[in-house]
Design a protein around this motif. Structure first.
Motif, PDB file in Angstrom:
ATOM      1  N   PRO A 133      96.425  30.145  55.462  1.00  0.00           N
ATOM      2  CA  PRO A 133      96.220  29.729  54.071  1.00  0.00           C
ATOM      3  C   PRO A 133      94.798  29.305  53.757  1.00  0.00           C
ATOM      4  O   PRO A 133      94.500  28.943  52.616  1.00  0.00           O
ATOM      5  N   TYR A 134      93.910  29.320  54.750  1.00  0.00           N
ATOM      6  CA  TYR A 134      92.567  28.815  54.517  1.00  0.00           C
ATOM      7  C   TYR A 134      91.531  29.934  54.523  1.00  0.00           C
ATOM      8  O   TYR A 134      91.778  31.065  54.957  1.00  0.00           O
ATOM      9  N   PHE A 135      90.318  29.575  54.026  1.00  0.00           N
ATOM     10  CA  PHE A 135      89.205  30.505  53.910  1.00  0.00           C
ATOM     11  C   PHE A 135      88.082  30.039  54.834  1.00  0.00           C
ATOM     12  O   PHE A 135      88.027  28.875  55.227  1.00  0.00           O
ATOM     13  N   VAL A 136      87.153  30.939  55.139  1.00  0.00           N
ATOM     14  CA  VAL A 136      86.036  30.621  56.012  1.00  0.00           C
ATOM     15  C   VAL A 136      84.748  31.175  55.412  1.00  0.00           C
ATOM     16  O   VAL A 136      84.758  32.203  54.719  1.00  0.00           O
ATOM     17  N   ALA A 137      83.632  30.462  55.639  1.00  0.00           N
ATOM     18  CA  ALA A 137      82.317  30.910  55.195  1.00  0.00           C
ATOM     19  C   ALA A 137      81.283  30.503  56.235  1.00  0.00           C
ATOM     20  O   ALA A 137      81.499  29.574  57.026  1.00  0.00           O
ATOM     21  N   ASP A 138      80.162  31.196  56.233  1.00  0.00           N
ATOM     22  CA  ASP A 138      79.079  30.924  57.180  1.00  0.00           C
ATOM     23  C   ASP A 138      78.104  29.912  56.588  1.00  0.00           C
ATOM     24  O   ASP A 138      77.747  29.990  55.398  1.00  0.00           O
ATOM     25  N   VAL A 139      77.645  28.964  57.441  1.00  0.00           N
ATOM     26  CA  VAL A 139      76.665  27.958  57.007  1.00  0.00           C
ATOM     27  C   VAL A 139      75.578  27.809  58.084  1.00  0.00           C
ATOM     28  O   VAL A 139      75.365  26.722  58.625  1.00  0.00           O
ATOM     29  N   PRO A 140      74.838  28.882  58.390  1.00  0.00           N
ATOM     30  CA  PRO A 140      73.831  28.800  59.462  1.00  0.00           C
ATOM     31  C   PRO A 140      72.583  28.039  59.022  1.00  0.00           C
ATOM     32  O   PRO A 140      72.190  28.070  57.853  1.00  0.00           O
ATOM     33  N   GLU A 141      71.948  27.366  59.962  1.00  0.00           N
ATOM     34  CA  GLU A 141      70.703  26.677  59.670  1.00  0.00           C
ATOM     35  C   GLU A 141      69.622  27.651  59.214  1.00  0.00           C
ATOM     36  O   GLU A 141      68.769  27.306  58.392  1.00  0.00           O
ATOM     37  N   SER A 142      69.650  28.860  59.728  1.00  0.00           N
ATOM     38  CA  SER A 142      68.643  29.856  59.359  1.00  0.00           C
ATOM     39  C   SER A 142      68.694  30.199  57.878  1.00  0.00           C
ATOM     40  O   SER A 142      67.724  30.714  57.322  1.00  0.00           O
TER      41      SER A 142
END
Length: 780
Positions: A133-142
């Motif tokens: 039921p959940y979503f994912v996203a990228d949060v890279p320092e770059s």
């Protein structure tokens, strides 16, 4: 100048004083000296609205380099155009940026527009995790994200960090392979590496290093510990906690505020991402996960995380070289970060006073070594004004007045959705500083401070430490985790009288409610209005405290000295004048009113009309009603009361009438779904909410759990129809037979100012209870 132009300018001044938005007239725009826009260029001239600069630094440096703030003949106004001014670093101002000749350098909103100084970054590209039921996203320092953050905001709302159910430890443990810290020569110490729990309460967690362990004990000691490792040990799981923080906290002076059989919660564990509105950060993979609320599209709603720590820093170089005559007006500040919890524990505190890394090196020997930071900081400043601004969605506190901040005016601002206090004044370590370094001569008036501490349970609304001559008047403070107003000095037993000392606080004509909102989590040893230690010359008067979930509305605590508590009203809570007072007794009180019979009165002298008057059946005398009516925002600022968006229209602020609910009615909004219910001793009850304006596009959510026998079997919502002079069903009674949230959206749109929730129990004991109720809508 024409008569018409004079009239327009006067009208604009009146509207600004009333907190209203003024249109961008030619006259108002002409008041701007320079212009900054998120779509501008630092190569522009910056002197016209259509040729703005891009950065605040360009405006600051231009003024500084050309000496425009020397020998001023009028205010210099840097006008920020509307939109997001995204920050990647702190905006710094120093003594070289001061005003002169009685005029100020003003950083303000362009008339009629809303500029946002934004320390965060949008999270985009959310993707649904297959079969989840959940979503994912990228949060890279770059890509510009911080390597650590404790907040995710979706649709402007603070999401809940993934959390497990309450667990109780079975013991401490000491790993033989880990050396114990040096013994404390002053007293025996406990040497342990963590807490062990029954194995059934601690699943097989992955990514353990990102987990935090929330600890709650003795009603006001709350900690957030970094976890190092989790291992099996027979029938137990051992949760090893980061050192030296756990060791220092374990051995704090009181010796009893951290024990293994206290209440603990696991935070930021992937395996606990199981409820709508929760989120999880995996720093190892630079990914963030979110479980959307019912009907929510996270990509459309918009999501942000904080990046920059300290959005604005105004600092003179010394007490004799102060940054002065600078103003901020009409600006929104949001998404500031707080990095300290990345590497060490936070908590062990009282309010915003932070427990030290090594309390035995603390010169005050009291365990505290600093404060939770604010996102707008003033150090060695004079004559700073902060008016008509909004400070929201912060990973720490709002405005912080540090060493040497004096002659500060904080008026007409909104502080909401913060981790810690809206205003933090004074440094914990500034006990014996001289007058030039004292935080002093501060006015905090007609502000709204609300929605504080959802992820830092010791948080307060307005917090003072070691200040002199601070006036806190006509503010509206509500929905704060621990206290509404708090003052505590670093040395409990010292007096420090005189102009360079500590004291002379005026706390008057304020409205404070639901200021101890985390009572349902076990955070209860507090007071809505609280003073600790010697604050000579302080006066608490003409305040109205109501809908408090703690039993203490007014609390004069340890070593209070030479203070007065007069003409205050408390509804639903006691006056607590602690017997731990300084001798000879010098706390005085008169003309106070309460409807709470069991007051603690040993620590005050009752001159004037004697002890607090206990009122029954709502029969408040005329003097008490006058105090209630005159507390809170003054008429020119009354519109601020409704400026803060409310996640739940049906909360403490809108309750106007009810039937036979018990004193736990506040649990309808506590956000806790695994403890207890608000309940009634009859099988049908209602509660009425006055929303303050017409709302439409409603959605109603109700939830109950299996904790009690008083289960709701049916629920409905009504609206008030002025035309029919009657309550009309929005929905007929609906059956409810689940512990999951149940949402009802009216099939036809309607608008109303008043709603009632009705609940009924057809099965159990002639009693009824509800876990959670919320109403959302759009203001018409």
């Amino acid at each position: 100048m024409s008569k018409h132009r004079v009239a327009a300018g006067a009208l604009a001044a009146v509207a600004l004083a009333a907190g209203l938005v003024v249109s961008g007239t030619a006259e108002a725009a002409a008041a701007c000296t320079f212009y900054v826009s998120a779509s501008g260029s630092d190569g522009n001239a910056g002197t016209s609205p259509d040729r703005p600069w891009a950065t605040l630094e360009r405006a600051r440096d231009h003024i500084r380099q050309h000496g425009l703030n020397k020998d001023m003949r009028a205010d210099l106004r840097v006008c920020l155009r509307g939109g997001r001014h995204t920050r990647t670093a702190t905006f710094n101002l120093a003594e070289a940026d001061s005003g002169s000749n009685g005029f100020k350098v003003v950083y303000q909103a362009y008339p009629g527009e809303t500029p946002i100084i934004d320390g965060g970054k949008a999270v985009t590209g959310w993707k649904r995790v297959t079969d989840r039921p959940y979503f994912v996203a990228d949060v890279p320092e770059s890509a510009g994200y911080a390597d650590y953050f404790r907040q995710l905001y979706v649709g402007g709302r603070r999401a809940q960090l993934a959390m497990g159910k309450a667990i109780v430890g079975s013991g401490f443990f000491d790993e033989a392979s880990i050396p114990n810290p040096p013994a404390n020569p002053e007293r025996p110490t406990r040497s342990y590496d963590g807490v062990q729990f029954p194995a059934a309460g601690v699943p097989a967690y992955t990514n353990v290093r990102d987990i935090r362990l929330l600890h709650i004990a003795i009603g006001f000691k709350i900690d957030y510990f970094p976890v190092v490792d989790i291992s099996a040990s027979g029938a137990n799981k051992r949760v090893r906690l980061a050192q030296p923080h756990f060791q220092a906290r374990l051995n704090r002076d009181d010796g009893f505020s951290l024990d293994y059989d206290d209440t603990f919660y696991v935070l930021n564990a992937f395996e606990e991402l199981d409820s709508p509105g929760e989120w999880y950060l995996n720093r190892a993979t630079n990914k963030v996960y979110y479980h959307p609320r019912a009907g929510e599209d996270v990509n459309q709603a918009g999501a942000y995380v904080p990046v920059v720590e300290t959005l604005v820093n105004v600092a003179g170089s010394s007490p004799s070289a102060k940054a002065s005559a600078i103003a901020f007006d009409g600006i929104t500040f949001e998404h500031g970060n707080w990095l300290l919890p990345r590497d060490r524990f936070i908590g062990g505190s009282q309010a915003e006073a932070q427990y030290a890394d090594d309390p035995f090196k603390d010169p005050n020997h009291d365990g505290y070594g600093g404060e939770v930071p604010g996102q707008i900081k003033l150090t060695n400043t004079r004559g700073i004004t902060f008016t008509n601004n909004t400070v929201r969605k912060m990973g720490s506190g709002g405005l912080q007045l540090l060493t040497g901040a004096e002659d500060v005016t904080v008026t007409g601002n909104l502080f909401h959705n913060l981790t810690a206090a809206g205003v933090i004044a004074g440094r914990w370590m500034d006990v014996h500083v001289d007058g030039a370094r004292r935080t002093r001569n501060v006015t905090i008036s007609n502000n709204v401070v609300t929605d504080i501490g959802d992820d830092f349970f010791p948080a307060t609304g307005i917090s003072l430490m070691n200040t002199y001559n601070v006036a806190v008047t006509h503010n509206l403070v509500h929905d704060t985790a621990y206290m509404g107003f708090h003052q505590r000095k670093a040395e409990e037993h010292s007096l420090l009288d005189g102009a360079d000392g500590i004291g002379k606080t005026t706390f008057s004509h304020n409205e404070v409610y639901n200021a101890t909102s985390k009572v349902s989590w076990g955070v209860h040893d507090s007071g809505a209005v609280y003073s600790f230690g010697s604050w000579p010359g302080s006066v608490v008067s003409h305040n109205h405290v109501h809908h408090s979930t703690s039993t203490a509305n007014y609390y004069s605590d340890n070593q209070s000295h030479q203070t007065r508590w007069d003409y205050n009203v408390g509804q639903g809570g006691r006056f607590d004048f602690s017997p731990r007072y300084r001798q000879p007794l010098s706390v005085y009180a008169s003309h106070n009113y309460t409807d709470f019979a069991d007051n603690w009165l040993g620590g005050a002298i009752y001159d004037g009309d004697g002890r607090p008057h206990v009122v029954t059946d709502g029969a408040w005398p005329a003097e008490a009603r006058t105090i209630m009516n005159q507390a809170g925002l003054e008429p020119a600022y009354a519109g601020l009361r409704w400026k803060v968006p409310r996640e739940n229209l049906a909360d403490h602020s809108t309750v106007s009438q009810r039937s036979a609910w018990n004193s736990d009615l506040g649990k309808l909004w506590d956000g806790v779904t695994d403890t207890a219910e608000a309940s009634s001793n009859v099988n049908e009850s209602w509660v009425q909410f006055d929303l303050g304006a017409d709302y439409e596009q409603f959605a109603f959510t109700i939830q109950q759990d299996n904790c009690c026998t008083w289960m709701t079997t049916h629920w409905k919502v009504q609206r008030w129809s002025a035309g029919q002079n009657a309550w009309i069903d929005i929905m007929p009674y609906q059956a409810i037979n689940t512990t999951a949230p149940v949402v009802y959206r009216p099939p036809a749109d309607l608008a109303t100012t008043n709603i009632r929730l009705y609940v009924r129990n057809s099965n159990q004991n002639g009693k009824v209870g509800v876990q959670e109720f919320s109403a959302t809508g759009v203001r018409k």
